[in-house]
Design a protein around this motif. Structure first.
Motif, PDB file in Angstrom:
ATOM      1  N   VAL A  21      53.934  89.120  43.189  1.00 32.75           N
ATOM      2  CA  VAL A  21      54.765  88.184  42.420  1.00 32.75           C
ATOM      3  C   VAL A  21      56.176  88.692  42.148  1.00 32.75           C
ATOM      4  CG1 VAL A  21      52.742  87.153  41.326  1.00 32.75           C
ATOM      5  CG2 VAL A  21      53.977  88.988  40.137  1.00 32.75           C
ATOM      6  N   VAL A  27      56.629  85.545  35.269  1.00 36.56           N
ATOM      7  CA  VAL A  27      55.166  85.542  35.227  1.00 36.56           C
ATOM      8  C   VAL A  27      54.744  85.284  33.787  1.00 36.56           C
ATOM      9  CG1 VAL A  27      53.104  87.003  35.483  1.00 36.56           C
ATOM     10  CG2 VAL A  27      54.920  87.073  37.211  1.00 36.56           C
ATOM     11  N   GLY A  87      54.174  83.785  38.965  1.00 40.16           N
ATOM     12  CA  GLY A  87      52.785  84.182  38.775  1.00 40.16           C
ATOM     13  C   GLY A  87      52.275  83.753  37.419  1.00 40.16           C
ATOM     14  N   ILE A  88      50.962  83.648  37.334  1.00 39.86           N
ATOM     15  CA  ILE A  88      50.321  83.296  36.074  1.00 39.86           C
ATOM     16  C   ILE A  88      49.006  84.060  35.994  1.00 39.86           C
ATOM     17  CG2 ILE A  88      49.126  81.233  36.915  1.00 39.86           C
ATOM     18  CD1 ILE A  88      50.145  79.930  34.189  1.00 39.86           C
ATOM     19  N   LEU A 113      53.311  77.060  39.588  1.00 37.89           N
ATOM     20  CA  LEU A 113      53.683  78.133  40.503  1.00 37.89           C
ATOM     21  C   LEU A 113      54.680  77.660  41.562  1.00 37.89           C
ATOM     22  CD1 LEU A 113      50.199  79.779  41.126  1.00 37.89           C
ATOM     23  CD2 LEU A 113      52.110  80.759  39.828  1.00 37.89           C
ATOM     24  N   GLY A 117      53.576  81.575  44.985  1.00 38.14           N
ATOM     25  CA  GLY A 117      53.263  82.191  43.693  1.00 38.14           C
ATOM     26  C   GLY A 117      51.774  82.430  43.539  1.00 38.14           C
ATOM     27  N   HIS A 118      51.417  83.396  42.710  1.00 31.34           N
ATOM     28  CA  HIS A 118      50.027  83.816  42.575  1.00 31.34           C
ATOM     29  C   HIS A 118      49.474  83.607  41.165  1.00 31.34           C
ATOM     30  CE1 HIS A 118      48.974  86.009  46.337  1.00 31.34           C
ATOM     31  NE2 HIS A 118      50.274  85.833  46.511  1.00 31.34           N
ATOM     32  N   ALA A 119      48.185  83.303  41.121  1.00 29.70           N
ATOM     33  CA  ALA A 119      47.416  83.266  39.878  1.00 29.70           C
ATOM     34  C   ALA A 119      46.343  84.342  39.971  1.00 29.70           C
ATOM     35  CB  ALA A 119      46.768  81.906  39.675  1.00 29.70           C
ATOM     36  N   ARG A 185      46.762  81.825  45.448  1.00 27.05           N
ATOM     37  CA  ARG A 185      48.186  81.526  45.518  1.00 27.05           C
ATOM     38  C   ARG A 185      48.415  80.065  45.865  1.00 27.05           C
ATOM     39  NH1 ARG A 185      50.642  83.437  51.338  1.00 27.05           N
ATOM     40  NH2 ARG A 185      49.166  82.229  52.576  1.00 27.05           N
ATOM     41  N   ARG A 186      49.589  79.615  45.467  1.00 27.36           N
ATOM     42  CA  ARG A 186      50.038  78.295  45.925  1.00 27.36           C
ATOM     43  C   ARG A 186      50.550  78.492  47.346  1.00 27.36           C
ATOM     44  NH1 ARG A 186      54.517  74.351  43.077  1.00 27.36           N
ATOM     45  NH2 ARG A 186      54.469  72.770  44.707  1.00 27.36           N
TER      46      ARG A 186
END
Length: 194
Positions: A21, A27, A87-88, A113, A117-119, A185-186
């Motif tokens: 991220v 984030v 990120g989240i 995101l 972007g990543h979760a 991730r998106r």
């Protein structure tokens, strides 16, 4: 599992998340508690802030980490701008959401995101629900821990609009139940002509 102190595998997962991220945008650590994981990510070079439903936890986080940003907010009412986060993180902070609410929260994460972007979601593994009446060494509480099977949670994350990228399962240890961390991730945008 909120702290990462003596857990090398958890630190490794956070390092990988930070690498993914970093540079994508801010984030958000949702359910940050006292801010330990938020601070760990900041130490890894991530532009991170935290939110928690508990004003006392946010007060504690601000006191412990005065250079970081923390706010009181609910995972169910974040009002996140689409494409606003790199990120989240839901680091053992979503397991008390009612089962019917979690898909909507995960969808809001996916929407927030940026492409690529990543979760990162961590939770307790099992079946069923566990009512809790005490936590944190005897503090009276009233909540339910909703246990999830990794595949079941993964399906919800995919249905929310994310691609699974990694999963780490941790076996039961001492008094801790089995745990799982799922990274998703998106999808990145594909350049025209590709």
């Amino acid at each position: 599992m909120g702290d990462v102190g003596p857990y090398p595998w958890l630190r490794a997962v956070l390092a990988a998340f930070a690498e993914e991220v970093r540079g994508l945008g801010p984030v958000l650590d949702v359910g940050c508690g006292p801010g330990e994981v938020t601070a760990h990510l900041a130490g890894l070079g991530v532009d991170v802030s935290g939110v928690d439903l508990s004003p006392k936890m946010v007060e504690h986080a601000r006191r412990l980490h005065p250079r970081l940003r923390f706010a009181v907010a609910s995972a169910t009412d974040l009002d996140l701008e689409p494409g606003s986060l790199g990120g989240i993180l839901g680091w053992w902070s979503l397991f008390n959401l009612p089962r019917e609410v979690l898909p909507e929260v995960l969808a809001s994460f996916a929407c927030a995101l940026v492409p690529g972007g990543h979760a990162l979601i961590g939770t307790h593994v099992g079946a069923g629900d566990v009512p809790r009446t005490e936590a944190y060494g005897g503090v009276p509480v009233t909540w339910t821990t909703h246990l999830w099977q990794p595949g079941e949670l993964g399906e919800l994350i995919v249905a929310a609009g994310l691609e699974l990228t990694a999963q780490l399962q941790l076996p039961a240890s001492g008094q801790l139940r089995p745990q799982v961390l799922i990274s998703a991730r998106r999808a990145p945008e594909i350049a025209p002509g590709r």
